[in-house]
Design a protein around this motif. Structure first.
Motif, PDB file in Angstrom:
ATOM      1  N   ASN B  22      37.144  41.314  30.500  1.00 17.26           N
ATOM      2  CA  ASN B  22      38.510  41.239  31.015  1.00 17.26           C
ATOM      3  C   ASN B  22      39.435  40.519  30.053  1.00 17.26           C
ATOM      4  O   ASN B  22      40.603  40.858  29.928  1.00 17.26           O
ATOM      5  N   GLY B  23      38.895  39.507  29.370  1.00 12.76           N
ATOM      6  CA  GLY B  23      39.742  38.734  28.472  1.00 12.76           C
ATOM      7  C   GLY B  23      40.159  39.547  27.268  1.00 12.76           C
ATOM      8  O   GLY B  23      41.286  39.441  26.795  1.00 12.76           O
ATOM      9  N   LEU B  24      39.239  40.377  26.736  1.00 11.08           N
ATOM     10  CA  LEU B  24      39.559  41.116  25.515  1.00 11.08           C
ATOM     11  C   LEU B  24      40.306  42.412  25.812  1.00 11.08           C
ATOM     12  O   LEU B  24      41.242  42.767  25.118  1.00 11.08           O
ATOM     13  N   PHE B  25      39.830  43.134  26.858  1.00 12.81           N
ATOM     14  CA  PHE B  25      40.397  44.464  27.083  1.00 12.81           C
ATOM     15  C   PHE B  25      41.200  44.560  28.366  1.00 12.81           C
ATOM     16  O   PHE B  25      41.752  45.617  28.672  1.00 12.81           O
ATOM     17  N   GLY B  26      41.246  43.436  29.122  1.00 11.95           N
ATOM     18  CA  GLY B  26      41.842  43.492  30.464  1.00 11.95           C
ATOM     19  C   GLY B  26      43.239  44.065  30.501  1.00 11.95           C
ATOM     20  O   GLY B  26      43.591  44.786  31.429  1.00 11.95           O
ATOM     21  N   SER B  27      44.031  43.774  29.457  1.00 13.67           N
ATOM     22  CA  SER B  27      45.419  44.222  29.520  1.00 13.67           C
ATOM     23  C   SER B  27      45.509  45.732  29.423  1.00 13.67           C
ATOM     24  O   SER B  27      46.503  46.320  29.828  1.00 13.67           O
ATOM     25  N   ARG B  28      44.476  46.378  28.883  1.00 13.76           N
ATOM     26  CA  ARG B  28      44.528  47.834  28.724  1.00 13.76           C
ATOM     27  C   ARG B  28      43.750  48.579  29.809  1.00 13.76           C
ATOM     28  O   ARG B  28      43.792  49.802  29.872  1.00 13.76           O
ATOM     29  N   LEU B  29      42.981  47.820  30.602  1.00 12.28           N
ATOM     30  CA  LEU B  29      42.157  48.487  31.612  1.00 12.28           C
ATOM     31  C   LEU B  29      42.974  48.705  32.882  1.00 12.28           C
ATOM     32  O   LEU B  29      43.884  47.936  33.179  1.00 12.28           O
ATOM     33  N   PRO B  30      42.617  49.748  33.638  1.00  9.30           N
ATOM     34  CA  PRO B  30      43.283  49.901  34.939  1.00  9.30           C
ATOM     35  C   PRO B  30      42.888  48.761  35.863  1.00  9.30           C
ATOM     36  O   PRO B  30      41.823  48.160  35.723  1.00  9.30           O
ATOM     37  N   LYS B  31      43.774  48.484  36.803  1.00 14.17           N
ATOM     38  CA  LYS B  31      43.601  47.313  37.646  1.00 14.17           C
ATOM     39  C   LYS B  31      42.311  47.366  38.458  1.00 14.17           C
ATOM     40  O   LYS B  31      41.632  46.357  38.645  1.00 14.17           O
ATOM     41  N   ALA B  32      41.981  48.575  38.914  1.00 15.32           N
ATOM     42  CA  ALA B  32      40.779  48.709  39.743  1.00 15.32           C
ATOM     43  C   ALA B  32      39.540  48.316  38.942  1.00 15.32           C
ATOM     44  O   ALA B  32      38.639  47.657  39.460  1.00 15.32           O
ATOM     45  N   VAL B  34      39.447  46.252  36.327  1.00 13.32           N
ATOM     46  CA  VAL B  34      39.486  44.792  36.141  1.00 13.32           C
ATOM     47  C   VAL B  34      38.897  44.113  37.371  1.00 13.32           C
ATOM     48  O   VAL B  34      38.038  43.228  37.272  1.00 13.32           O
ATOM     49  N   THR B  35      39.333  44.549  38.549  1.00 14.80           N
ATOM     50  CA  THR B  35      38.826  43.963  39.790  1.00 14.80           C
ATOM     51  C   THR B  35      37.320  44.158  39.894  1.00 14.80           C
ATOM     52  O   THR B  35      36.587  43.233  40.239  1.00 14.80           O
ATOM     53  N   LEU B  36      36.878  45.372  39.558  1.00 13.36           N
ATOM     54  CA  LEU B  36      35.452  45.685  39.669  1.00 13.36           C
ATOM     55  C   LEU B  36      34.632  44.757  38.775  1.00 13.36           C
ATOM     56  O   LEU B  36      33.652  44.136  39.211  1.00 13.36           O
ATOM     57  N   ILE B  37      35.049  44.642  37.501  1.00 13.53           N
ATOM     58  CA  ILE B  37      34.325  43.782  36.565  1.00 13.53           C
ATOM     59  C   ILE B  37      34.324  42.346  37.070  1.00 13.53           C
ATOM     60  O   ILE B  37      33.293  41.674  37.117  1.00 13.53           O
ATOM     61  N   ALA B  38      35.502  41.890  37.487  1.00 15.24           N
ATOM     62  CA  ALA B  38      35.638  40.490  37.905  1.00 15.24           C
ATOM     63  C   ALA B  38      34.794  40.200  39.133  1.00 15.24           C
ATOM     64  O   ALA B  38      34.257  39.109  39.269  1.00 15.24           O
ATOM     65  N   LEU B  39      34.663  41.166  40.025  1.00 19.80           N
ATOM     66  CA  LEU B  39      33.897  40.914  41.242  1.00 19.80           C
ATOM     67  C   LEU B  39      32.401  41.105  41.029  1.00 19.80           C
ATOM     68  O   LEU B  39      31.590  40.419  41.637  1.00 19.80           O
ATOM     69  N   LEU B  40      32.049  42.037  40.149  1.00 18.41           N
ATOM     70  CA  LEU B  40      30.620  42.291  39.929  1.00 18.41           C
ATOM     71  C   LEU B  40      29.942  41.099  39.261  1.00 18.41           C
ATOM     72  O   LEU B  40      28.784  40.813  39.533  1.00 18.41           O
ATOM     73  N   ALA B  41      30.674  40.417  38.374  1.00 17.74           N
ATOM     74  CA  ALA B  41      30.049  39.313  37.634  1.00 17.74           C
ATOM     75  C   ALA B  41      29.521  38.230  38.564  1.00 17.74           C
ATOM     76  O   ALA B  41      28.320  37.920  38.523  1.00 17.74           O
ATOM     77  N   PRO B  42      30.361  37.651  39.440  1.00 16.17           N
ATOM     78  CA  PRO B  42      29.798  36.632  40.341  1.00 16.17           C
ATOM     79  C   PRO B  42      28.818  37.226  41.347  1.00 16.17           C
ATOM     80  O   PRO B  42      27.864  36.558  41.734  1.00 16.17           O
ATOM     81  N   GLY B 111      43.106  40.015  46.632  1.00 18.72           N
ATOM     82  CA  GLY B 111      44.244  40.267  47.522  1.00 18.72           C
ATOM     83  C   GLY B 111      45.422  39.372  47.196  1.00 18.72           C
ATOM     84  O   GLY B 111      46.553  39.817  47.134  1.00 18.72           O
ATOM     85  N   TYR B 112      45.119  38.084  46.964  1.00 22.20           N
ATOM     86  CA  TYR B 112      46.195  37.097  46.797  1.00 22.20           C
ATOM     87  C   TYR B 112      46.982  37.331  45.527  1.00 22.20           C
ATOM     88  O   TYR B 112      48.197  37.157  45.488  1.00 22.20           O
ATOM     89  N   MET B 113      46.296  37.732  44.456  1.00 19.81           N
ATOM     90  CA  MET B 113      46.963  37.855  43.164  1.00 19.81           C
ATOM     91  C   MET B 113      47.366  39.299  42.858  1.00 19.81           C
ATOM     92  O   MET B 113      47.732  39.617  41.736  1.00 19.81           O
ATOM     93  N   ALA B 114      47.273  40.162  43.884  1.00 22.42           N
ATOM     94  CA  ALA B 114      47.437  41.602  43.633  1.00 22.42           C
ATOM     95  C   ALA B 114      48.726  41.940  42.912  1.00 22.42           C
ATOM     96  O   ALA B 114      48.767  42.882  42.124  1.00 22.42           O
ATOM     97  N   HIS B 115      49.784  41.182  43.183  1.00 23.49           N
ATOM     98  CA  HIS B 115      51.069  41.559  42.597  1.00 23.49           C
ATOM     99  C   HIS B 115      51.424  40.734  41.359  1.00 23.49           C
ATOM    100  O   HIS B 115      52.566  40.727  40.921  1.00 23.49           O
ATOM    101  N   GLU B 116      50.416  40.035  40.819  1.00 28.55           N
ATOM    102  CA  GLU B 116      50.700  39.192  39.660  1.00 28.55           C
ATOM    103  C   GLU B 116      50.680  40.001  38.381  1.00 28.55           C
ATOM    104  O   GLU B 116      49.905  40.941  38.233  1.00 28.55           O
ATOM    105  N   LYS B 117      51.496  39.578  37.438  1.00 26.50           N
ATOM    106  CA  LYS B 117      51.531  40.256  36.149  1.00 26.50           C
ATOM    107  C   LYS B 117      50.245  39.980  35.356  1.00 26.50           C
ATOM    108  O   LYS B 117      49.685  40.872  34.746  1.00 26.50           O
ATOM    109  N   GLY B 118      49.825  38.744  35.355  1.00 24.08           N
ATOM    110  CA  GLY B 118      48.654  38.370  34.556  1.00 24.08           C
ATOM    111  C   GLY B 118      47.365  38.511  35.328  1.00 24.08           C
ATOM    112  O   GLY B 118      46.484  37.664  35.223  1.00 24.08           O
ATOM    113  N   TYR B 119      47.260  39.604  36.098  1.00 25.28           N
ATOM    114  CA  TYR B 119      46.091  39.814  36.973  1.00 25.28           C
ATOM    115  C   TYR B 119      44.776  39.701  36.195  1.00 25.28           C
ATOM    116  O   TYR B 119      43.865  38.950  36.560  1.00 25.28           O
ATOM    117  N   TRP B 120      44.684  40.431  35.088  1.00 25.07           N
ATOM    118  CA  TRP B 120      43.443  40.437  34.299  1.00 25.07           C
ATOM    119  C   TRP B 120      43.188  39.063  33.690  1.00 25.07           C
ATOM    120  O   TRP B 120      42.066  38.597  33.637  1.00 25.07           O
TER     121      TRP B 120
END
Lengths: 100, 645
Positions: B22-32, B34-42, B111-120
């Motif tokens: 997410n840190g390296l490619f997050g800005s270019r990945l689709p939001k879904a 990013v969410t998937l990667i971020a949730l799968l890790a923990p 859910g909470y950060m869904a509308h944030e610019k720096g989501y990734w």
């Protein structure tokens, strides 16, 4: 047989003449000729030693010097002509743009 | 290593992979994605932790698991540090909390950060935090723990300053980092002392060496313990280093829940439990820990009484609850401290997330005075929050009821000294109950005080974690302190529990619960029955009220005594010593040398060609003279005129 020292003395004399000419003359072409004189003074001692020790190296060096001198003459004369065109003089005292 | 695979290195590495992706490619990945990667890790880490826990319970492995043949990190002389992990009851408990609560908060964040610019960016940091936190917990030696320790500080800094366009957020991040550095300094000194006195930083070896010398108490051990405690106080926001935590509320609310309530701030408690062998041998250090803990609990609770920012109330509450944990550690009831750590992780994460849901629901407003009457509009948030409030207030059969009682009971057994601490803790329990119910009434009851807000319930990605955490807050303590102590005993040792002078344990529970009830009643009267009363009270007790509202002016005092002089000295050093004297001096010196040399050397540059030639000739003559006369003569070469043949 003429002793070695005579040749060497002649060579040294030519060389010193070249230096003196270089230092005291003001005309650029004369200075240039003095340089040639110095080169040929050295050439003479090269040839002398080559003859003395029966080694061909000294003579080869002479050829090198002559080639370089010819090249230098070509470049040098071109520069002198350029300077003369630009400044209408060849007096080295007047060519002092680099002076601070 | 033989036996079943534990995949220990994978537990921290999965979140790290998430961070990298997410840190390296997050800005270019689709939001879904990013969410998937971020949730799968923990989730992956949680699965491995659960797998290891299952292996332990089924008897396939025995604790402690000390990883053998881990890659070496540093090997210099007698010092040997490796990347070894240790899995025992203590670290497994912590891991379950970190990955479990961490995973829930990740879901909530989606859910909470869904509308944030720096989501990734947010999720990259969050995964990075998990990585370092897991390293901290699993570390088998103090230095590796320090890596995690610093890393969570870094992640905390990044996340507090997530909205770095806001000056206050950027400043809060810096403040947290700098204050933590002070604590880290203590930790470092403690490590140096450990190294000097034990020759190793591995926890198990240190414990063994202490065990071999039963007579070794106090002295250098006190020194080490105090140094380590300074580190713990920095990370866990204890007096005098607590000032960063309230400001850390500038970060996104899920971050406050994960880092500044449930996990990172409890690292200090964990560290003390992990190095309990040292603390056990130093009564002085233990007393310091207990006193600081109790004092922090009380001090922070009083400041929490009058805060109007919903998150700041919870922040002071967190400091106060951490004080309880340290109090538990200070009276050698490590298992009680860790027990409270666990229940606190549940209910405080719940409270923060519920507060976040409230803030989210009314469009970013955090001021309690503008809320009110939200009970009907946010029903799920209200009920989950209620579970959290009752839990922290110590209502019977909810989680904190068990853990807080365990700490207070353990404190009471430490003679007169312990009874004073017990009284302080009990009074703090009253204050805790009061300020939590105050928050509850202000936010959810009465009339809506700011009609321009349009409250709406949060999405289920946020409510789901709330419900799960509410269930954990209710049932998290049912295991009971006896079983929990038994479970943790191999890791933190057993400590003799004496009967408390013939008073049965239930009596303590009754006293503690009645304290909570008093707090509730007072809050009920002041903020529900007679809502105009608090303002009058504040008027008639204006001096103590002002002291509390201004938080004892501690920030101002620190500013005047430490920050300002330090800044002045730094400015002086920078502007006069470094800029002017060193940099300026060197530049002027070099320039002067160049000028002087130039002034001398320019004499030669006359512009007269013949003078140059004369110098050249003179130089050549000098060289010739030197070569001919000196060098040849020195080498014994005879110069003769050779005769002509």
């Amino acid at each position: 047989m003429i002793p070695l020292s005579w040749y060497l003395l002649l060579s040294a004399t030519l060389f010193c003449l070249g230096i003196v000419g270089f230092l005291v003359r003001r005309n650029l072409i004369t200075i240039f000729m003095s340089i040639e004189l110095m080169l040929n003074g050295v050439n003479l001692s090269f040839v002398t030693f080559a003859h003395q020790w029966h080694l061909v190296k000294g003579q080869i060096f002479v050829f090198f010097v002559m080639v370089v001198a010819a090249a230098e003459a070509a470049v040098g004369l071109a520069i002198i002509i350029a300077i003369f065109r630009a400044r209408a003089t060849l007096a080295v005292d007047r060519i002092d743009l680099m002076k601070l | 290593m033989n036996g079943p695979l534990l995949f220990l290195p994978l537990i921290p590495l999965l979140p790290f992979a998430g961070f990298l992706l997410n840190g390296l490619f997050g800005s270019r990945l689709p939001k879904a994605l990013v969410t998937l990667i971020a949730l799968l890790a923990p989730l992956g880490s949680l699965a491995i932790v659960a797998h290891d826990a299952y292996l332990f319970w089924s008897g396939a492995i025995t604790f402690p698991v000390i990883e053998q043949g881990a890659p070496t990190w540093i090997s210099v002389g007698t010092l040997h540090v490796d990347f070894g992990f240790v899995l025992d009851q203590l670290s497994l408990t912590m891991l379950l909390i970190i990955t479990g609560v961490g995973f829930l908060i990740h879901i909530y964040s989606a859910g909470y950060m869904a509308h944030e610019k720096g989501y990734w960016r947010y999720f990259a940091y969050l995964n990075l935090f998990l990585f370092f936190m897991i390293v901290l917990v699993l570390a088998g030696n103090a230095l590796l723990m320090f890596v995690g320790w610093e890393g969570v500080g870094l992640a905390s800094y990044l996340l507090i300053g997530f909205w770095f366009q806001k000056t206050s957020a950027a400043d809060a991040g810096k403040k947290a980092f700098v204050v933590n550095r002070i604590g880290d300094f203590g930790f470092l000194i403690g490590m140096f002392l450990l190294l000097a006195n034990f020759g190793t930083l591995t926890f198990s070896e240190i414990a063994t060496k202490i065990g071999e010398n039963p007579g070794w108490t106090g002295g250098v051990l006190t020194c080490i313990a105090i140094c380590l405690f300074v580190g713990a106080a920095g990370k866990s926001a204890q007096i005098p280093l607590y000032v960063w935590l309230p400001d850390a509320m500038e970060g996104p609310t899920p971050v406050s829940a994960l880092i500044h309530a449930a996990t990172m701030v409890t690292a200090g408690v964990y560290m003390i439990a992990r190095s309990h062998a040292i603390f056990d041998r130093s009564p002085v250090a233990l007393s310091v820990v207990a006193i600081i803990g109790a004092a922090t609990a009380l001090f922070a609770a009083t400041m929490g009484l009058v805060q109007t920012d919903i998150k700041r109330v919870l922040a002071y509450s967190t400091i106060s609850q951490l004080g309880y944990m340290f109090l538990g550690c200070g009276v050698m009831a490590y298992s009680a401290g860790v027990f409270h750590l666990m229940t606190h992780a549940f209910f405080k994460a719940l409270l923060f997330l519920a507060a976040g849901s409230v803030i989210h629901g009314i469009g970013g407003e955090q001021d309690l005075r503008k809320m009110g009457g939200l009970r009907k509009k946010l029903p799920v948030t209200f009920w989950t929050m209620t579970a959290g409030v009752f839990a922290i207030a110590g209502a019977p059969f909810l989680s904190a009821f068990y853990s807080k009682d365990a700490i207070l009971y353990a404190a009471f057994q430490q003679g007169t000294f312990g009874r004073v601490l017990w009284a302080v803790g009990l009074f703090t329990a009253l204050l805790t109950s009061f300020y939590m119910f105050r928050l509850w009434y202000l936010a959810f009851f009465g009339k809506q005080r700011a009609p321009e807000l349009h409250p709406h319930e949060s999405p289920w990605s946020m409510l789901g974690p709330l419900v799960i955490l509410a269930l954990l807050s209710i049932g998290g303590g049912w295991i009971g302190i006896e079983k929990f102590s038994e479970w943790l005993a191999p890791a933190v040792g057993t400590h003799a529990v004496e009967a408390a002078g013939g008073i049965p344990e239930w009596a303590f529970s009754v006293i503690a619960v009645s304290m909570g009830l008093i707090g509730w009643l007072v809050a009920h009267v002041l903020y529900f029955a007679k809502p105009d009363q608090p303002a009058k009270l504040a008027g008639s007790f204006s001096v103590p009220y002002k002291v509390l509202v201004n938080k004892y002016w501690v920030d101002e005092i620190y500013n005047a005594l430490i920050v300002k002089p330090l800044l002045m000295i730094s400015r002086f050093l920078l502007e006069w010593v470094v800029e002017f004297a060193i940099i300026g001096g060197v530049v002027w010196l070099l320039a002067g040398i160049a000028l002087l040399t130039g002034a001398i050397l320019q004499k030669w540059q006359s512009g007269n060609l013949r003078s140059y030639a004369a110098w050249l000739a003179a130089g050549a003559a000098a060289l010739l003279l030197f070569a001919g006369a000196v060098l040849l003569a020195a080498n014994g070469v005879d110069i003769k005129w050779a005769g002509w043949k």
